[in-house]
Scaffold this motif. Structure first.
Motif, PDB file in Angstrom:
ATOM      1  N   ASN A 143       0.807  -1.219   0.000  1.00 52.05           N
ATOM      2  CA  ASN A 143       0.000   0.000   0.000  1.00 52.05           C
ATOM      3  C   ASN A 143       0.843   1.274   0.000  1.00 52.05           C
ATOM      4  N   VAL A 144       2.138   1.149   0.169  1.00 53.55           N
ATOM      5  CA  VAL A 144       2.995   2.338   0.088  1.00 53.55           C
ATOM      6  C   VAL A 144       3.032   2.877  -1.334  1.00 53.55           C
ATOM      7  N   ALA A 145       3.135   1.982  -2.317  1.00 57.27           N
ATOM      8  CA  ALA A 145       3.290   2.416  -3.710  1.00 57.27           C
ATOM      9  C   ALA A 145       2.112   2.068  -4.591  1.00 57.27           C
ATOM     10  N   ALA A 146       1.331   1.045  -4.234  1.00 63.17           N
ATOM     11  CA  ALA A 146       0.258   0.567  -5.117  1.00 63.17           C
ATOM     12  C   ALA A 146      -0.771   1.639  -5.462  1.00 63.17           C
ATOM     13  N   PRO A 147      -1.237   2.491  -4.522  1.00 66.11           N
ATOM     14  CA  PRO A 147      -2.250   3.479  -4.899  1.00 66.11           C
ATOM     15  C   PRO A 147      -1.755   4.544  -5.874  1.00 66.11           C
ATOM     16  N   HIS A 148      -0.444   4.688  -6.051  1.00 65.07           N
ATOM     17  CA  HIS A 148       0.092   5.778  -6.865  1.00 65.07           C
ATOM     18  C   HIS A 148       0.610   5.315  -8.224  1.00 65.07           C
ATOM     19  N   ILE A 149       0.658   4.020  -8.467  1.00 61.09           N
ATOM     20  CA  ILE A 149       1.206   3.536  -9.736  1.00 61.09           C
ATOM     21  C   ILE A 149       0.316   3.952 -10.906  1.00 61.09           C
ATOM     22  N   GLU A 150      -0.984   3.749 -10.763  1.00 59.39           N
ATOM     23  CA  GLU A 150      -1.901   4.068 -11.871  1.00 59.39           C
ATOM     24  C   GLU A 150      -1.946   5.566 -12.178  1.00 59.39           C
ATOM     25  N   PRO A 151      -2.171   6.464 -11.191  1.00 57.71           N
ATOM     26  CA  PRO A 151      -2.212   7.894 -11.545  1.00 57.71           C
ATOM     27  C   PRO A 151      -0.890   8.433 -12.069  1.00 57.71           C
ATOM     28  N   LEU A 152       0.241   7.943 -11.532  1.00 66.45           N
ATOM     29  CA  LEU A 152       1.526   8.407 -12.052  1.00 66.45           C
ATOM     30  C   LEU A 152       1.749   7.927 -13.478  1.00 66.45           C
ATOM     31  N   GLY A 153       1.322   6.693 -13.778  1.00 65.81           N
ATOM     32  CA  GLY A 153       1.445   6.205 -15.149  1.00 65.81           C
ATOM     33  C   GLY A 153       0.568   6.970 -16.114  1.00 65.81           C
ATOM     34  N   LYS A 154      -0.669   7.263 -15.708  1.00 58.89           N
ATOM     35  CA  LYS A 154      -1.550   8.047 -16.572  1.00 58.89           C
ATOM     36  C   LYS A 154      -1.037   9.473 -16.751  1.00 58.89           C
ATOM     37  N   PHE A 155      -0.453  10.022 -15.690  1.00 59.85           N
ATOM     38  CA  PHE A 155       0.105  11.370 -15.813  1.00 59.85           C
ATOM     39  C   PHE A 155       1.252  11.396 -16.818  1.00 59.85           C
ATOM     40  N   TRP A 156       2.103  10.375 -16.797  1.00 62.69           N
ATOM     41  CA  TRP A 156       3.215  10.317 -17.741  1.00 62.69           C
ATOM     42  C   TRP A 156       2.723  10.169 -19.178  1.00 62.69           C
ATOM     43  N   LEU A 157       1.700   9.331 -19.385  1.00 60.06           N
ATOM     44  CA  LEU A 157       1.156   9.161 -20.732  1.00 60.06           C
ATOM     45  C   LEU A 157       0.486  10.436 -21.229  1.00 60.06           C
TER      46      LEU A 157
ATOM     47  N   PHE B  34       4.174   4.920   8.643  1.00 60.29           N
ATOM     48  CA  PHE B  34       4.621   6.316   8.577  1.00 60.29           C
ATOM     49  C   PHE B  34       5.108   6.666   7.173  1.00 60.29           C
ATOM     50  N   VAL B  35       5.896   5.782   6.582  1.00 61.17           N
ATOM     51  CA  VAL B  35       6.376   6.012   5.209  1.00 61.17           C
ATOM     52  C   VAL B  35       5.203   6.046   4.231  1.00 61.17           C
ATOM     53  N   SER B  36       4.201   5.183   4.448  1.00 59.85           N
ATOM     54  CA  SER B  36       3.034   5.154   3.571  1.00 59.85           C
ATOM     55  C   SER B  36       2.271   6.468   3.628  1.00 59.85           C
ATOM     56  N   PHE B  37       2.054   7.008   4.831  1.00 61.86           N
ATOM     57  CA  PHE B  37       1.311   8.258   4.968  1.00 61.86           C
ATOM     58  C   PHE B  37       2.079   9.442   4.379  1.00 61.86           C
ATOM     59  N   VAL B  38       3.390   9.483   4.612  1.00 62.71           N
ATOM     60  CA  VAL B  38       4.198  10.580   4.058  1.00 62.71           C
ATOM     61  C   VAL B  38       4.222  10.510   2.528  1.00 62.71           C
ATOM     62  N   THR B  39       4.388   9.309   1.983  1.00 65.91           N
ATOM     63  CA  THR B  39       4.388   9.153   0.528  1.00 65.91           C
ATOM     64  C   THR B  39       3.051   9.547  -0.068  1.00 65.91           C
ATOM     65  N   MET B  40       1.980   9.140   0.572  1.00 57.39           N
ATOM     66  CA  MET B  40       0.646   9.464   0.075  1.00 57.39           C
ATOM     67  C   MET B  40       0.396  10.966   0.101  1.00 57.39           C
ATOM     68  N   PHE B  41       0.861  11.633   1.136  1.00 58.85           N
ATOM     69  CA  PHE B  41       0.660  13.080   1.237  1.00 58.85           C
ATOM     70  C   PHE B  41       1.370  13.822   0.118  1.00 58.85           C
ATOM     71  N   TRP B  42       2.649  13.524  -0.100  1.00 62.74           N
ATOM     72  CA  TRP B  42       3.425  14.287  -1.071  1.00 62.74           C
ATOM     73  C   TRP B  42       3.072  13.913  -2.507  1.00 62.74           C
ATOM     74  N   VAL B  43       2.799  12.647  -2.777  1.00 55.10           N
ATOM     75  CA  VAL B  43       2.419  12.258  -4.141  1.00 55.10           C
ATOM     76  C   VAL B  43       1.074  12.860  -4.511  1.00 55.10           C
ATOM     77  N   ASP B  44       0.102  12.804  -3.601  1.00 58.80           N
ATOM     78  CA  ASP B  44      -1.201  13.399  -3.885  1.00 58.80           C
ATOM     79  C   ASP B  44      -1.097  14.911  -4.037  1.00 58.80           C
ATOM     80  N   LYS B  45      -0.273  15.545  -3.238  1.00 58.33           N
ATOM     81  CA  LYS B  45      -0.097  16.995  -3.355  1.00 58.33           C
ATOM     82  C   LYS B  45       0.530  17.362  -4.699  1.00 58.33           C
ATOM     83  N   TRP B  46       1.511  16.595  -5.126  1.00 56.09           N
ATOM     84  CA  TRP B  46       2.167  16.854  -6.405  1.00 56.09           C
ATOM     85  C   TRP B  46       1.206  16.632  -7.572  1.00 56.09           C
ATOM     86  N   LEU B  47       0.389  15.561  -7.478  1.00 58.52           N
ATOM     87  CA  LEU B  47      -0.575  15.303  -8.546  1.00 58.52           C
ATOM     88  C   LEU B  47      -1.729  16.291  -8.524  1.00 58.52           C
TER      89      LEU B  47
END
Length: 309
Positions: A33-47, A118-131
């Motif tokens: 769950n650290v990386a799985a929720p962000h793989i799809e939106p980051l991939g779509k953003f790159w495309l 803790f790493v999961s929450f921090v990653t989720m915060f910054w990735v969602d903010k960037w997206l």
């Protein structure tokens, strides 16, 4: 069995077998769950970034092109390429609460879950903010109910942490003292005593007594608070019904004062942002109109072109 569920093990408890077979699956879930929720939106953003870069570099094909294959005939279709998707807040809250509840339940028996969470929450915060800044469209005006509901579950997570922790610490098969394992007879005596131990004997052991008291007091206070809150809301609704002063909290779209820019950005206006028929790319295609001629404010009506006669 009530706390752990049916795991398919001979002993439904936090035993050695549970740590060997079940705990790795729980840790794998949280790590995933650290990386799985962000793989799809980051991939779509790159495309989408590659797609829009082609339009920025090569431009759009005109309506009079010999072979128009970009599928863009109006401004709304062009906006769909540059405007990102909607951010589903309910799904993100569900993912956050899953990580939080699992970490709180098994955090004492599996201490590694706390830093992973803790790493999961921090990653989720910054990735969602960037997206949010670079990918997602402007979200609608959400109410405060989903935030309050999620915040309410945090206190129940603490209660679950106390319940699972006192059950883990009271397991004599994992946590034992040197006196109970000094001789073979003491080991047998301790094992028989542990097998005959009841629920009351487990939760009243010295090492978990304080945690048991905390769990009981916290659970009673939460139940009392939610009962009083539900009762007060019910009484308020009854009073509003009796006094015919029931208030609808739902705010319709027409009750909000939108300006033209916000309405256009939020997708409330579809099609061309103008009433000029000559600016419609479909009309310009069929009547072979030049864009400069169509945008000229002097040409107000198609009758002046004598193309409808």
């Amino acid at each position: 069995r009530f706390l752990i569920g049916d795991t398919g093990l001979e002993n439904n408890d936090f035993s050695v077998e549970w740590y060997e077979r079940v705990s790795p699956l729980i840790m794998l879930l949280i790590v995933g769950n650290v990386a799985a929720p962000h793989i799809e939106p980051l991939g779509k953003f790159w495309l989408r970034k590659r797609w829009t870069r082609q339009y920025d570099r090569n431009g759009l094909q005109g309506l009079d092109a010999k072979k128009k294959n970009d599928g863009i005939y109006c401004q709304e279709e062009l906006n769909r390429i540059y405007v990102g998707p909607t951010f589903h807040l309910k799904f993100r809250y569900a993912q956050i609460m899953v990580n939080y509840i699992v970490c709180m339940m098994y955090g004492l028996g599996l201490p590694v879950l706390m830093p992973i969470g803790f790493v999961s929450f921090v990653t989720m915060f910054w990735v969602d903010k960037w997206l949010f800044i670079r990918y997602y469209r402007t979200p609608p005006s959400y109410s405060h109910k989903i935030c309050v509901g999620a915040s309410t579950l945090l206190s129940w997570g603490v209660a679950l942490h106390c319940a699972f922790s006192m059950w883990i610490l009271s397991n004599g098969e994992i946590f034992y003292s040197a006196e109970n394992m000094a001789t073979h007879s003491s080991v047998q005596e301790y094992a028989e005593k542990y097998e005959r131990s009841s629920l009351y004997n487990r939760v009243t052991q010295p090492q978990v007594y304080i945690m048991t008291v905390t769990f009981v007091l916290l659970t009673l206070s939460l139940l009392l608070w939610h009962t009083m809150l539900a009762t007060s809301q019910f009484l308020v609704r009854c009073v509003r019904v009796v006094t015919c002063s029931a208030k609808n909290e739902t705010i319709s779209r027409h009750e909000v004062e939108w300006n033209y820019k916000d309405a256009l950005m939020r997708g409330l206006i579809h099609g061309l942002p103008t009433y000029r028929m000559l600016m419609n790319p479909v009309w310009r295609h069929y009547f072979k109109l030049d864009i400069d001629f169509a945008s000229d404010s002097k040409n107000k009506d198609l009758n002046e072109l004598n193309i409808l006669h």
